[in-house]
Enzyme design. Structure first.
Site, PDB file in Angstrom:
ATOM      1  N   GLU A  88       4.385   8.467  -4.026  1.00 60.11           N
ATOM      2  CA  GLU A  88       5.231   7.948  -2.945  1.00 60.11           C
ATOM      3  C   GLU A  88       6.242   6.928  -3.458  1.00 60.11           C
ATOM      4  O   GLU A  88       6.859   6.203  -2.669  1.00 60.11           O
ATOM      5  CB  GLU A  88       4.357   7.333  -1.836  1.00 60.11           C
ATOM      6  CG  GLU A  88       3.770   8.402  -0.934  1.00 60.11           C
ATOM      7  CD  GLU A  88       2.767   7.879   0.083  1.00 60.11           C
ATOM      8  OE1 GLU A  88       2.708   6.655   0.308  1.00 60.11           O
ATOM      9  OE2 GLU A  88       2.037   8.710   0.640  1.00 60.11           O
ATOM     10  N   GLU A 102       0.895  -1.152   0.000  1.00 62.51           N
ATOM     11  CA  GLU A 102       0.000   0.000   0.000  1.00 62.51           C
ATOM     12  C   GLU A 102       0.931   1.199   0.000  1.00 62.51           C
ATOM     13  O   GLU A 102       1.287   1.730   1.047  1.00 62.51           O
ATOM     14  CB  GLU A 102      -0.899  -0.042   1.233  1.00 62.51           C
ATOM     15  CG  GLU A 102      -2.144   0.791   1.087  1.00 62.51           C
ATOM     16  CD  GLU A 102      -1.962   2.237   1.450  1.00 62.51           C
ATOM     17  OE1 GLU A 102      -1.172   2.944   0.767  1.00 62.51           O
ATOM     18  OE2 GLU A 102      -2.602   2.671   2.407  1.00 62.51           O
TER      19      GLU A 102
HETATM   20  N1  SAH Z   1       0.985  -1.255   4.896  1.00 65.88           N
HETATM   21  C1  SAH Z   1       0.510  -0.354   5.922  1.00 65.88           C
HETATM   22  C2  SAH Z   1       1.166   0.998   5.873  1.00 65.88           C
HETATM   23  C3  SAH Z   1       1.093   1.717   4.541  1.00 65.88           C
HETATM   24  S1  SAH Z   1       1.876   3.289   4.560  1.00 65.88           S
HETATM   25  C4  SAH Z   1      -0.985  -0.258   5.843  1.00 65.88           C
HETATM   26  O1  SAH Z   1      -1.529  -0.561   4.782  1.00 65.88           O
HETATM   27  O2  SAH Z   1      -1.628   0.123   6.822  1.00 65.88           O
HETATM   28  C5  SAH Z   1       3.283   3.007   3.572  1.00 65.88           C
HETATM   29  C6  SAH Z   1       4.504   2.637   4.361  1.00 65.88           C
HETATM   30  O3  SAH Z   1       5.474   2.192   3.446  1.00 65.88           O
HETATM   31  C7  SAH Z   1       5.161   3.765   5.116  1.00 65.88           C
HETATM   32  O4  SAH Z   1       5.349   3.352   6.440  1.00 65.88           O
HETATM   33  C8  SAH Z   1       6.526   3.974   4.418  1.00 65.88           C
HETATM   34  O5  SAH Z   1       7.556   4.311   5.352  1.00 65.88           O
HETATM   35  C9  SAH Z   1       6.772   2.621   3.818  1.00 65.88           C
HETATM   36  N2  SAH Z   1       7.552   2.534   2.553  1.00 65.88           N
HETATM   37  C10 SAH Z   1       7.314   3.197   1.401  1.00 65.88           C
HETATM   38  N3  SAH Z   1       8.134   2.784   0.412  1.00 65.88           N
HETATM   39  C11 SAH Z   1       8.902   1.812   0.947  1.00 65.88           C
HETATM   40  C12 SAH Z   1       9.932   0.987   0.403  1.00 65.88           C
HETATM   41  N4  SAH Z   1      10.268   1.045  -0.887  1.00 65.88           N
HETATM   42  N5  SAH Z   1      10.540   0.118   1.246  1.00 65.88           N
HETATM   43  C13 SAH Z   1      10.172   0.022   2.541  1.00 65.88           C
HETATM   44  N6  SAH Z   1       9.192   0.776   3.101  1.00 65.88           N
HETATM   45  C14 SAH Z   1       8.556   1.661   2.317  1.00 65.88           C
END
Ligand code: SAH
Length: 689
Positions: A153, A144
């Site tokens: 993002e 996500e």
């Molecule tokens: N999966 C959770 C949080 C989603 S928010 C949910 O659905 O509730 C997205 C998260 O991904 C954030 O915490 C951000 O720090 C992390 N993130 C984004 N790109 C990333 C990457 N390439 N590798 C590791 N973490 C990542």
């Protein structure tokens, strides 16, 4: 350890690097993060859960072990869903250390320690192999990583890498695909956030029109998306020119390419008009069949039953480089260009296909006029507000005399042009120059309006102003809007007061200062939805995520005094529970005092409801009986209407919500203590219910 954080100092208007506790940055990030909002998004959560269950079943039906890669695990939620759905093992990747730590705790608390491995790395650093972070490649990819613009993002490069190195060919992906939709509209309101309309001024010698420089008329603007709660935009504020069409989609179960590219669709306008804006949103299908779908479509596109309020995903407003007249039924081509992180649009009249293909350039737009760098979207809207301009015109007419010597302190303001047309003999335009672009923009403006030799731009900070800058004249009228690019909260524009103090020696003894004063107003409200971003989650889809709540709370309380936060209030409907109240006044006719300005008092709660917080805004008193209000517009039937477009409104959330069902059990008052620290230019607040 200490870290340095960049912040605008409201007493100097300059960017400063402040030494902060090493935890400051991450507390800020957590306190202002959208994690809670995501966890409250029931529609998102249930659909992810359904999609994950279906993906695990498909893999199991093939007789394979279900190995899940969850990129960006946050609280660990999606991995816990996968483990509950029967996945054999989950690799949960999270780059943000405090979140990864929280995920470890949450996973353990929910009893998934054997099934989920949390890896605190960026996914592109993750290794696979017997000694690697992952034993083997995964066959289910869950993520996500989407923002309102879908790709902002970094979802595309992350997927591209994951398919190359971390997952098996033919893996299942949840979501399976994303689709981006567009609709062409005409909207004076939204267009006013991007272009400056001609400003009409009724002067004594007839109507004058302030025009924008041609550089600005033809400027493609900036590529940063304008994301808003489109559901708060009344249908009377825009005209639909095309049907909703699919612009592009991405299949996440196949290798993804993140390199810059473009997509083109043919549109047949359903109505003639001026094409100005592309409205856009997306949906994600959690399964290949598209049965489990989560959509961001606005109210006029989807059924009301599908409605879920959320702030972490909204809708996009894209401004076309120029407005383009279109005729009903006469085909046009809409091109979406994208790089790895952003999307922008252009519209062309239908021509031969080959010809069209040849001139697609995917370089992202660059602002040539400087205005899009200096003014944000609400600021454009503010400048285009003719009512507001009228108040300035009226008050300038009152205070300006034929021999006034006028100095203006405000970033990229049109007041000097107004003042000139209204008869100031010499209007000195004072520019606060920390970056030369403010200078350039002012110059372009004065040139476009043939005022280069009438208005002088001074490239100096207020404290460095000398009498030679002012040709040895004393200033008789000091004006400001006030607006400063660096302001975030309503009181940051009080920088005008500090600048006024710094130039005191250049003012005549009977100088007129416009605005003469400002006042801070507040009102206690119940939000229809915005309260969710501050509300604890407890459990989410049956998983205990309280660790996350504690973490957010801890970060919110990191500063002794909690801070107000900026929110454009027209996007977040609320109901007033108290009358608006004036709490502090700032007298610009005098210099900034040495001592703090404090006030204490109480507000009566007049209606039943949940007191979520106080909304705060400024009112500027331009001259006798003339004010501009940057917050409240009207209260009718308890519903509050807040000024559209205007800048710097803020919300102070109460740490506990007080709920009253009947008037008799109302705690009739909320007491407050508000302190404006003249040394720092910041306001601290405390409320007791
Ligand atoms: N999966 C959770 C949080 C989603 S928010 C949910 O659905 O509730 C997205 C998260 O991904 C954030 O915490 C951000 O720090 C992390 N993130 C984004 N790109 C990333 C990457 N390439 N590798 C590791 N973490 C990542």
């Amino acid at each position: 350890m200490k870290t340095f954080c960049g912040r605008a100092n409201p007493t100097t208007g300059a960017m400063e690097w402040l030494e902060e506790d090493e935890n400051y940055d991450y507390h800020q990030e957590i306190a202002r993060s959208r994690y809670a909002d995501m966890l409250h998004d029931k529609d998102r959560n249930t659909k992810y859960y359904q999609g994950i269950r279906a993906a695990v079943s498909r893999v199991k039906e093939r007789g394979e072990k279900a190995i899940v890669l969850d990129i960006g695990t946050g609280t660990g939620l999606l991995s816990m869903m996968a483990a509950s759905a029967g996945a054999d093992f989950c690799y949960a990747i999270e780059v943000f250390k405090p979140m990864a730590n929280a995920a470890v705790k949450i996973v353990e608390k929910n009893g998934f320690r054997d099934k989920i491995k949390v890896i605190n790395k960026h996914s592109t650093e993750v290794t696979v192999g017997p000694d690697g972070d992952m034993q083997c490649r995964a066959n289910i990819l869950v993520t996500e990583l989407f923002d309102t613009e879908l790709i902002g993002e970094g979802a595309l490069p992350t997927y591209e890498h994951a398919h190359k190195y971390l997952v098996q060919e033919g893996c299942e992906a949840v979501p399976h695909r994303a689709t981006v939709y567009v609709q062409l509209v005409e909207s004076k309101r939204m267009w006013s956030w991007n272009k400056l309309f001609p400003v009409h001024v009724e002067a004594e010698d007839g109507e004058k029109i302030i025009v924008s420089p041609s550089e600005m008329e033809n400027c493609p603007g900036v590529p940063s998306v304008c994301d808003i709660q489109l559901n708060q935009m009344p249908s009377s504020d825009f005209t639909i020119l095309s049907d909703v069409v699919t612009m592009f989609s991405v299949d996440f179960s196949k290798p993804v390419r993140s390199a810059s590219t473009y997509y083109r669709v043919q549109l047949e306008p359903v109505k003639s008009g001026k094409a100005q804006i592309v409205l856009s949103w997306w949906d994600i299908d959690m399964d290949p069949s598209g049965m489990i779908s989560c959509t961001m479509a606005p109210y006029w596109v989807k059924s009301t039953s599908a409605f879920q309020w959320r702030d972490h995903w909204m809708q996009c407003v894209y401004f076309l480089p120029n407005e383009e007249p279109v005729l009903q039924g006469e085909k046009v081509y809409l091109t979406a260009c994208r790089d790895q992180y952003s999307v922008w649009y252009k519209l062309e009249k239908a021509r031969g296909d080959e010809e069209n293909k040849a001139d697609v350039r995917v370089e992202s737009p660059v602002c040539r006029c400087q205005a899009h760098l200096l003014w944000n979207r609400p600021r454009f809207g503010e400048l285009n507000d003719q009512n507001r301009t009228q108040q300035y015109v009226k008050s300038l007419m009152k205070v300006l005399k034929t021999d006034s010597v006028c100095l203006c302190i405000s970033d990229g303001s049109l007041l000097p042009v107004l003042a000139h047309y209204l008869g100031a003999k010499q209007v000195q335009y004072f520019f606060l120059v920390f970056r030369s672009l403010r200078f350039t923009l002012g110059f372009l403006f004065f040139k476009a309006n043939h005022l280069e030799d009438k208005i002088k731009i001074i490239e100096a900070r207020p404290e460095l102003l000398t009498s030679s800058h002012l040709e040895d004249k004393k200033i008789s009228v000091l004006v400001g809007e006030p607006f400063f690019t660096t302001s975030l909260l309503p009181w940051h524009n009080l920088y005008f007061w500090y600048a006024r103090t710094a130039v005191t020696s250049h003012l005549t003894s009977n100088v007129t200062v416009l605005p003469q004063s400002a006042s801070l107003h507040m009102m206690i409200v119940e939000f229809q939805d915005l309260w969710r971003i501050r509300s604890p989650c407890g459990t989410c889809e049956g998983f205990d995520v309280q660790t996350m709540d504690d973490m957010i709370n801890n970060s919110l309380n990191f500063r002794e005094s909690k801070e107000a936060e900026p929110h454009p209030l027209w996007e977040y409907p609320c109901k007033s529970l108290s009358d608006p109240q004036k709490v502090l006044t700032f007298d610009f006719r005098k210099t900034v005092p040495q001592h703090c300005l404090s006030t204490e008092g109480s507000v009566n709660l007049l209606r039943k409801g949940k007191s979520h917080g106080a909304v705060l805004w400024m009112e500027y008193h331009l001259a006798a009986d003339i004010s501009v209000n940057t917050g409240l517009m009207q209260i009718s039937n308890e519903k509050v209407f807040l000024q559209p477009n205007l800048l710097c409104q803020s919300v102070y959330f109460f740490s506990s919500v007080i709920e009253s069902e009947t008037l008799s059990d109302l705690p009739s008052t909320v007491t407050y203590a508000i302190n404006f620290d003249t040394k720092t230019g910041e306001i601290a607040m405390d409320f007791k219910l």
